[in-house]
Design a protein around this motif. Structure first.
Motif, PDB file in Angstrom:
ATOM      1  N   GLN A 132      -4.916 -16.373 -33.885  1.00  0.00           N
ATOM      2  CA  GLN A 132      -5.771 -16.945 -34.330  1.00  0.00           C
ATOM      3  C   GLN A 132      -5.924 -18.479 -33.974  1.00  0.00           C
ATOM      4  O   GLN A 132      -4.813 -19.164 -33.611  1.00  0.00           O
ATOM      5  CB  GLN A 132      -5.675 -16.863 -35.918  1.00  0.00           C
ATOM      6  CG  GLN A 132      -6.675 -17.337 -36.923  1.00  0.00           C
ATOM      7  CD  GLN A 132      -8.007 -16.833 -36.459  1.00  0.00           C
ATOM      8  OE1 GLN A 132      -8.805 -17.411 -35.478  1.00  0.00           O
ATOM      9  NE2 GLN A 132      -8.460 -15.862 -37.044  1.00  0.00           N
ATOM     10  N   GLU A 135      -8.260 -24.024 -35.503  1.00  0.00           N
ATOM     11  CA  GLU A 135      -9.445 -24.492 -36.176  1.00  0.00           C
ATOM     12  C   GLU A 135     -10.068 -23.666 -37.472  1.00  0.00           C
ATOM     13  O   GLU A 135     -10.559 -24.135 -38.292  1.00  0.00           O
ATOM     14  CB  GLU A 135     -10.609 -24.747 -35.193  1.00  0.00           C
ATOM     15  CG  GLU A 135     -10.538 -25.835 -34.144  1.00  0.00           C
ATOM     16  CD  GLU A 135      -9.383 -25.645 -33.122  1.00  0.00           C
ATOM     17  OE1 GLU A 135      -9.405 -26.577 -32.116  1.00  0.00           O
ATOM     18  OE2 GLU A 135      -8.707 -24.438 -32.964  1.00  0.00           O
ATOM     19  N   PHE A 136      -9.412 -22.557 -37.581  1.00  0.00           N
ATOM     20  CA  PHE A 136      -9.792 -21.403 -38.429  1.00  0.00           C
ATOM     21  C   PHE A 136      -8.718 -21.290 -39.387  1.00  0.00           C
ATOM     22  O   PHE A 136      -8.971 -20.503 -40.359  1.00  0.00           O
ATOM     23  CB  PHE A 136     -10.019 -20.053 -37.719  1.00  0.00           C
ATOM     24  CG  PHE A 136     -11.307 -20.134 -36.649  1.00  0.00           C
ATOM     25  CD1 PHE A 136     -12.316 -21.119 -36.825  1.00  0.00           C
ATOM     26  CD2 PHE A 136     -11.531 -19.480 -35.871  1.00  0.00           C
ATOM     27  CE1 PHE A 136     -13.396 -20.895 -36.235  1.00  0.00           C
ATOM     28  CE2 PHE A 136     -12.268 -19.119 -34.973  1.00  0.00           C
ATOM     29  CZ  PHE A 136     -13.332 -19.994 -35.381  1.00  0.00           C
ATOM     30  N   THR A 139     -10.460 -22.013 -42.940  1.00  0.00           N
ATOM     31  CA  THR A 139     -11.313 -20.739 -43.307  1.00  0.00           C
ATOM     32  C   THR A 139     -10.335 -19.675 -43.798  1.00  0.00           C
ATOM     33  O   THR A 139     -10.989 -19.136 -44.916  1.00  0.00           O
ATOM     34  CB  THR A 139     -11.997 -20.523 -42.110  1.00  0.00           C
ATOM     35  OG1 THR A 139     -12.816 -21.320 -41.703  1.00  0.00           O
ATOM     36  CG2 THR A 139     -13.196 -19.190 -42.657  1.00  0.00           C
TER      37      THR A 139
END
Length: 249
Positions: A132, A135-136, A139
């Motif tokens: 992953q 940046e996520f 989220t």
């Protein structure tokens, strides 16, 4: 070399086209916004004319199980057929570390289907499975809310910066096809919870973060090593550390 980046307007695609151009190559960012749509076949023949390599970092506009499976299967078939017709020499695809270990998630099942199409196509290929992205992480944290706290899987995590993903893809694209799958990850393997806590703290968010063996990852049950490279020491590791990325971000 002429290298076509499918999904070139997205997060990884933008970094990748910039890196390839910096190295002196003709990098073409292809996406529906540029008139190239692998799902329908629109614009493929023209953009692939004279291309040496295609790097597919495109993504489904919908994550609903049936829609995402249709996207990767239909766009994959169209793209591979057009590459074969154009004489492309190397197909590079971005996938996900652990995608074949998480059958409880429809997106991962769709990525498995995409990988199968590539391996069965007869095209010279390299599949790059990435962990992953940094940046996520925010989220992912928001998807773990349970009341006023966050409950994340009790599993290992080894995320990677998007710019490092692009660097790895550029390196692969410029090398001969491996006809195999490789894994890339960030430099640090830590409990999932540690990354989420660090991300929240950087935003001044003091919500409690708990690790739970029963917590799901977008619907999928996890083992300790589900989201990290399968072969320790064999994966390509990006140089960017999460703390450094947080400081700059």
């Amino acid at each position: 070399m002429k290298i076509v980046v499918m999904g070139g307007s997205g997060l990884i695609g933008r970094h990748l086209t910039t890196e390839l151009a910096r190295q002196g190559h003709e990098a073409i960012a292809a996406s529906p916004s540029s008139g190239v749509n692998a799902l329908t076949g629109e614009g493929l023949a023209d953009v692939l004319h004279g291309a040496d390599v295609v790097v597919d970092v495109s993504n489904s506009p919908s994550f609903e199980d049936a829609a995402v499976l249709d996207f990767f299967e239909r766009s994959g078939r169209n793209l591979l057929a057009a590459e074969r017709e154009a004489g492309v020499k190397h197909h590079v695809a971005l996938s996900i570390v652990g995608t074949d270990r998480l059958e409880g998630n429809g997106y991962f099942r769709a990525k498995v289907a995409q990988e199968r199409l590539i391996r069965d196509s007869g095209m010279p290929f390299t599949i790059v499975r990435a962990t992953q992205f940094f940046e996520f992480v925010a989220t992912i944290a928001e998807a773990s809310i349970d009341g006023g706290r966050l409950v994340v899987p009790d599993a290992d995590f080894q995320p990677i910066a998007a710019v490092d993903v692009a660097a790895a893809l550029a390196e692969v694209a410029l090398a001969p096809p491996r006809n195999a799958t490789i894994e890339i990850a960030g430099p640090d393997r830590l409990p999932f919870r540690d990354f989420v806590v660090s991300r929240l703290a950087a935003d001044g968010d003091l919500r409690q973060v708990l690790a739970d063996r029963a917590a799901r990852y977008f619907g999928a049950a996890l083992e300790t090593g589900s989201l990290v490279p399968e072969h320790v020491g064999a994966a390509w590791l990006g140089p960017t550390r999460f703390e450094s990325w947080l400081a700059s971000a």
